[in-house]
Design a protein around this motif. Structure first.
Motif, PDB file in Angstrom:
ATOM      1  N   ILE A 196       0.833  -1.193   0.000  1.00 42.04           N
ATOM      2  CA  ILE A 196       0.000   0.000   0.000  1.00 42.04           C
ATOM      3  C   ILE A 196       0.876   1.255   0.000  1.00 42.04           C
ATOM      4  CG2 ILE A 196      -0.232   0.304   2.511  1.00 42.04           C
ATOM      5  CD1 ILE A 196      -3.283   0.756   1.915  1.00 42.04           C
ATOM      6  N   ARG A 197       0.423   2.260  -0.723  1.00 40.09           N
ATOM      7  CA  ARG A 197       1.169   3.522  -0.856  1.00 40.09           C
ATOM      8  C   ARG A 197       0.292   4.678  -0.412  1.00 40.09           C
ATOM      9  NH1 ARG A 197       2.501   3.250  -7.057  1.00 40.09           N
ATOM     10  NH2 ARG A 197       0.253   2.781  -6.970  1.00 40.09           N
ATOM     11  N   SER A 198       0.898   5.835  -0.365  1.00 35.95           N
ATOM     12  CA  SER A 198       0.150   7.020   0.059  1.00 35.95           C
ATOM     13  C   SER A 198      -1.002   7.316  -0.900  1.00 35.95           C
ATOM     14  CB  SER A 198       1.079   8.229   0.125  1.00 35.95           C
ATOM     15  OG  SER A 198       1.686   8.488  -1.144  1.00 35.95           O
ATOM     16  N   GLU A 199      -0.824   6.982  -2.167  1.00 35.91           N
ATOM     17  CA  GLU A 199      -1.906   7.243  -3.139  1.00 35.91           C
ATOM     18  C   GLU A 199      -3.105   6.320  -2.911  1.00 35.91           C
ATOM     19  OE1 GLU A 199       1.555   6.358  -5.432  1.00 35.91           O
ATOM     20  OE2 GLU A 199       1.672   7.547  -3.587  1.00 35.91           O
ATOM     21  N   ASP A 200      -2.918   5.234  -2.151  1.00 32.47           N
ATOM     22  CA  ASP A 200      -4.022   4.302  -1.901  1.00 32.47           C
ATOM     23  C   ASP A 200      -4.926   4.751  -0.772  1.00 32.47           C
ATOM     24  OD1 ASP A 200      -3.157   2.500  -3.885  1.00 32.47           O
ATOM     25  OD2 ASP A 200      -1.662   1.659  -2.520  1.00 32.47           O
ATOM     26  N   SER A 201      -4.540   5.819  -0.085  1.00 32.88           N
ATOM     27  CA  SER A 201      -5.417   6.332   0.973  1.00 32.88           C
ATOM     28  C   SER A 201      -6.739   6.793   0.365  1.00 32.88           C
ATOM     29  CB  SER A 201      -4.752   7.501   1.704  1.00 32.88           C
ATOM     30  OG  SER A 201      -3.591   7.081   2.380  1.00 32.88           O
ATOM     31  N   GLY A 202      -7.836   6.559   1.093  1.00 27.59           N
ATOM     32  CA  GLY A 202      -9.139   7.002   0.615  1.00 27.59           C
ATOM     33  C   GLY A 202     -10.274   6.114   1.087  1.00 27.59           C
ATOM     34  N   GLU A 203     -11.468   6.352   0.555  1.00 27.46           N
ATOM     35  CA  GLU A 203     -12.688   5.615   0.932  1.00 27.46           C
ATOM     36  C   GLU A 203     -13.016   4.570  -0.129  1.00 27.46           C
ATOM     37  OE1 GLU A 203     -15.809   8.152   3.217  1.00 27.46           O
ATOM     38  OE2 GLU A 203     -15.008   9.434   1.598  1.00 27.46           O
ATOM     39  N   TYR A 204     -13.325   3.331   0.377  1.00 27.74           N
ATOM     40  CA  TYR A 204     -13.632   2.212  -0.514  1.00 27.74           C
ATOM     41  C   TYR A 204     -15.024   1.680  -0.155  1.00 27.74           C
ATOM     42  CZ  TYR A 204      -8.653   2.092  -1.820  1.00 27.74           C
ATOM     43  OH  TYR A 204      -7.408   2.414  -2.268  1.00 27.74           O
ATOM     44  N   TYR A 205     -15.689   1.093  -1.153  1.00 27.78           N
ATOM     45  CA  TYR A 205     -16.969   0.418  -0.914  1.00 27.78           C
ATOM     46  C   TYR A 205     -17.099  -0.717  -1.920  1.00 27.78           C
ATOM     47  CZ  TYR A 205     -18.793   3.076  -4.915  1.00 27.78           C
ATOM     48  OH  TYR A 205     -18.993   3.616  -6.157  1.00 27.78           O
ATOM     49  N   CYS A 206     -18.035  -1.658  -1.602  1.00 23.36           N
ATOM     50  CA  CYS A 206     -18.243  -2.798  -2.485  1.00 23.36           C
ATOM     51  C   CYS A 206     -19.697  -2.830  -2.971  1.00 23.36           C
ATOM     52  CB  CYS A 206     -17.908  -4.117  -1.785  1.00 23.36           C
ATOM     53  SG  CYS A 206     -18.996  -4.534  -0.386  1.00 23.36           S
ATOM     54  N   GLU A 207     -19.901  -3.571  -4.056  1.00 26.32           N
ATOM     55  CA  GLU A 207     -21.245  -3.716  -4.639  1.00 26.32           C
ATOM     56  C   GLU A 207     -21.533  -5.218  -4.743  1.00 26.32           C
ATOM     57  OE1 GLU A 207     -23.134  -1.563  -8.401  1.00 26.32           O
ATOM     58  OE2 GLU A 207     -21.949  -3.320  -9.014  1.00 26.32           O
ATOM     59  N   ALA A 208     -22.701  -5.644  -4.146  1.00 23.18           N
ATOM     60  CA  ALA A 208     -23.114  -7.058  -4.184  1.00 23.18           C
ATOM     61  C   ALA A 208     -24.302  -7.200  -5.134  1.00 23.18           C
ATOM     62  CB  ALA A 208     -23.501  -7.544  -2.788  1.00 23.18           C
ATOM     63  N   GLU A 209     -24.288  -8.272  -5.923  1.00 20.55           N
ATOM     64  CA  GLU A 209     -25.329  -8.419  -6.955  1.00 20.55           C
ATOM     65  C   GLU A 209     -25.727  -9.897  -7.074  1.00 20.55           C
ATOM     66  OE1 GLU A 209     -25.917  -7.589 -11.773  1.00 20.55           O
ATOM     67  OE2 GLU A 209     -24.001  -7.143 -10.780  1.00 20.55           O
ATOM     68  N   ASN A 210     -27.085 -10.156  -7.144  1.00 11.82           N
ATOM     69  CA  ASN A 210     -27.606 -11.459  -7.543  1.00 11.82           C
ATOM     70  C   ASN A 210     -28.676 -11.247  -8.611  1.00 11.82           C
ATOM     71  OD1 ASN A 210     -29.895 -10.653  -6.207  1.00 11.82           O
ATOM     72  ND2 ASN A 210     -29.813 -12.225  -4.592  1.00 11.82           N
ATOM     73  N   LYS A 211     -29.387 -12.287  -8.934  1.00  8.02           N
ATOM     74  CA  LYS A 211     -30.320 -12.142 -10.066  1.00  8.02           C
ATOM     75  C   LYS A 211     -31.549 -11.322  -9.715  1.00  8.02           C
ATOM     76  CE  LYS A 211     -32.711 -16.531  -9.195  1.00  8.02           C
ATOM     77  NZ  LYS A 211     -33.108 -17.831  -9.782  1.00  8.02           N
ATOM     78  N   TYR A 212     -31.713 -11.005  -8.413  1.00 10.29           N
ATOM     79  CA  TYR A 212     -32.841 -10.202  -8.015  1.00 10.29           C
ATOM     80  C   TYR A 212     -32.491  -8.728  -7.798  1.00 10.29           C
ATOM     81  CZ  TYR A 212     -35.283 -14.592  -7.478  1.00 10.29           C
ATOM     82  OH  TYR A 212     -35.856 -15.826  -7.710  1.00 10.29           O
ATOM     83  N   GLY A 213     -31.230  -8.424  -7.846  1.00 10.57           N
ATOM     84  CA  GLY A 213     -30.866  -7.025  -7.685  1.00 10.57           C
ATOM     85  C   GLY A 213     -29.433  -6.844  -7.174  1.00 10.57           C
ATOM     86  N   LEU A 214     -29.097  -5.580  -6.877  1.00 12.31           N
ATOM     87  CA  LEU A 214     -27.742  -5.272  -6.359  1.00 12.31           C
ATOM     88  C   LEU A 214     -27.851  -4.175  -5.306  1.00 12.31           C
ATOM     89  CD1 LEU A 214     -26.821  -2.371  -7.873  1.00 12.31           C
ATOM     90  CD2 LEU A 214     -26.563  -3.906  -9.790  1.00 12.31           C
ATOM     91  N   LEU A 215     -26.801  -4.093  -4.472  1.00 15.75           N
ATOM     92  CA  LEU A 215     -26.792  -3.104  -3.407  1.00 15.75           C
ATOM     93  C   LEU A 215     -25.347  -2.770  -3.047  1.00 15.75           C
ATOM     94  CD1 LEU A 215     -28.625  -1.528  -1.392  1.00 15.75           C
ATOM     95  CD2 LEU A 215     -28.245  -3.405   0.244  1.00 15.75           C
ATOM     96  N   ASN A 216     -25.088  -1.449  -2.760  1.00 18.63           N
ATOM     97  CA  ASN A 216     -23.745  -0.984  -2.371  1.00 18.63           C
ATOM     98  C   ASN A 216     -23.610  -0.989  -0.848  1.00 18.63           C
ATOM     99  OD1 ASN A 216     -23.118  -0.542  -5.057  1.00 18.63           O
ATOM    100  ND2 ASN A 216     -23.561   1.658  -4.971  1.00 18.63           N
ATOM    101  N   SER A 217     -22.387  -1.211  -0.419  1.00 14.18           N
ATOM    102  CA  SER A 217     -22.086  -1.182   1.008  1.00 14.18           C
ATOM    103  C   SER A 217     -21.790   0.249   1.437  1.00 14.18           C
ATOM    104  CB  SER A 217     -20.877  -2.064   1.328  1.00 14.18           C
ATOM    105  OG  SER A 217     -19.693  -1.462   0.807  1.00 14.18           O
ATOM    106  N   SER A 218     -21.682   0.460   2.722  1.00 11.25           N
ATOM    107  CA  SER A 218     -21.177   1.739   3.230  1.00 11.25           C
ATOM    108  C   SER A 218     -19.674   1.802   2.986  1.00 11.25           C
ATOM    109  CB  SER A 218     -21.503   1.864   4.716  1.00 11.25           C
ATOM    110  OG  SER A 218     -20.958   0.767   5.419  1.00 11.25           O
TER     111      SER A 218
END
Length: 323
Positions: free
Chosen positions: A63-85
């Motif tokens: 990890i480097r200084s440029e990697d600092s920041g906010e990350y989130y994930c997206e989950a998806e199935n055949k009925y839909g998708l939703l983002n995490s905090s």
């Protein structure tokens, strides 16, 4: 009865927890409650539109200084998708890209004020700035800015700053500061004076050259002078009558030298008027008028003694009236 639903309760986590040191490894993990299970996980970083990775886990091995920041994930199935905090990845590192700037920029005048400013990239931010001057072991000052209110020639030299935080320290590049004292201004004025004098001398030389007469070595001038000199005729020659010691029954002789020039190497006739002295008691006397001809160059040579007959001499006989 089995209930089916789109993903929900999406959570992103980071491991290890706590501060992340630059160069260490970090793993991001996404979890979700879905039926049927999530078919696809996608990782994003805020401020970046394109996905960073796919899969339930996202690992950053260095990890480097440029990697600092906010990350989130997206989950998806055949009925839909939703983002995490979002989860914040905080990468700590010591000062870097440390540099020094000076104000005002340009030439520093003796007696003026100068301010040096130090800047650095660090996480956490820099705790302390220290100022040094080369050839001086002890620090000059501390703080992000260093001001010199009355700059003198002794203050000239190389300066640099040191940025320090809990993760390390780093020195800036060296900045050279030179004061423009009186000697520098004097040198500049002397240089300007010399340039002006040289220009004046060149101008006078040009004017003198334009006004000076043409060289006599010019073939056209030489031809004009030769023609002008060749047009001169010397006449109305008055001779002094030199009486011979034997005045009885002997002829008197008068020698008169007349310089002539030949235009275009041609001879010209010469008619000279000779004034005679008062009548004498002698008989018929002879008067000789000696005429010498110059060469085409127009130069006059002195008359040589009449010891030998000179072919360039014309003898004319003048008879004197009897008393």
């Amino acid at each position: 009865m089995i209930l089916t639903d789109a993903p929900k309760n999406i959570i992103a986590s980071v491991s290890p927890s706590g501060e992340k040191m630059e160069g260490s490894s970090v793993t991001l993990t996404c979890s979700s409650d879905a039926n049927p299970p999530v078919e696809k996980y996608t990782w994003y970083k805020k401020t970046v539109t394109s996905p960073k990775a796919s899969g339930q886990s996202y690992s950053i091995t260095y990890i480097r200084s440029e990697d600092s920041g906010e990350y989130y994930c997206e989950a998806e199935n055949k009925y839909g998708l939703l983002n995490s905090s979002s989860v914040f990845v905080d990468v700590h590192y010591g000062p870097k890209n440390t540099s020094v700037s000076v104000s005002p920029s340009g030439e520093i005048v003796e007696g003026s004020s100068v301010t040096l400013t130090c800047s650095s990239d660090a996480n956490p931010p820099v705790d302390k700035y220290i100022w040094y001057k080369k050839t001086v072991t002890s620090p000059k000052a501390s703080g992000q800015s260093y001001s010199i209110t009355n700059f003198t020639s002794e203050d000239s030299g190389e300066y640099y700053c040191e940025a320090v935080n809990v993760r390390g320290s780093m020195n800036s590049t060296v900045l050279m500061i030179i004061v423009a004292g009186k000697s520098s201004a004097l040198t500049t004025s002397v240089g300007i004076t010399v340039v002006v004098l040289v220009l004046i001398l060149c101008l006078f030389g040009f004017i003198w050259f334009r006004k000076s007469p043409k060289s006599t070595s010019d073939p056209r001038n030489s031809e004009e002078n030769r023609l002008r000199d060749s047009s001169l005729v010397y006449h109305n020659v008055s001779g002094m009558v030199t009486m011979s010691p034997d005045s009885d029954n002997q002829e008197d002789q008068v020698y008169t030298n007349v310089p002539l020039s030949y235009p275009h190497h041609q001879e010209e006739a010469l008619y000279s008027t000779v004034q005679m002295p008062p009548p004498q008691n002698q008989d018929t006397s002879l008067m000789y008028t000696v005429v010498k001809f110059n060469s085409a160059s127009g130069s006059t040579q002195p008359a040589a003694p009449m010891t030998e007959e000179d072919p360039s001499v014309i003898y004319s006989t003048v008879k004197k009236p009897r008393t």
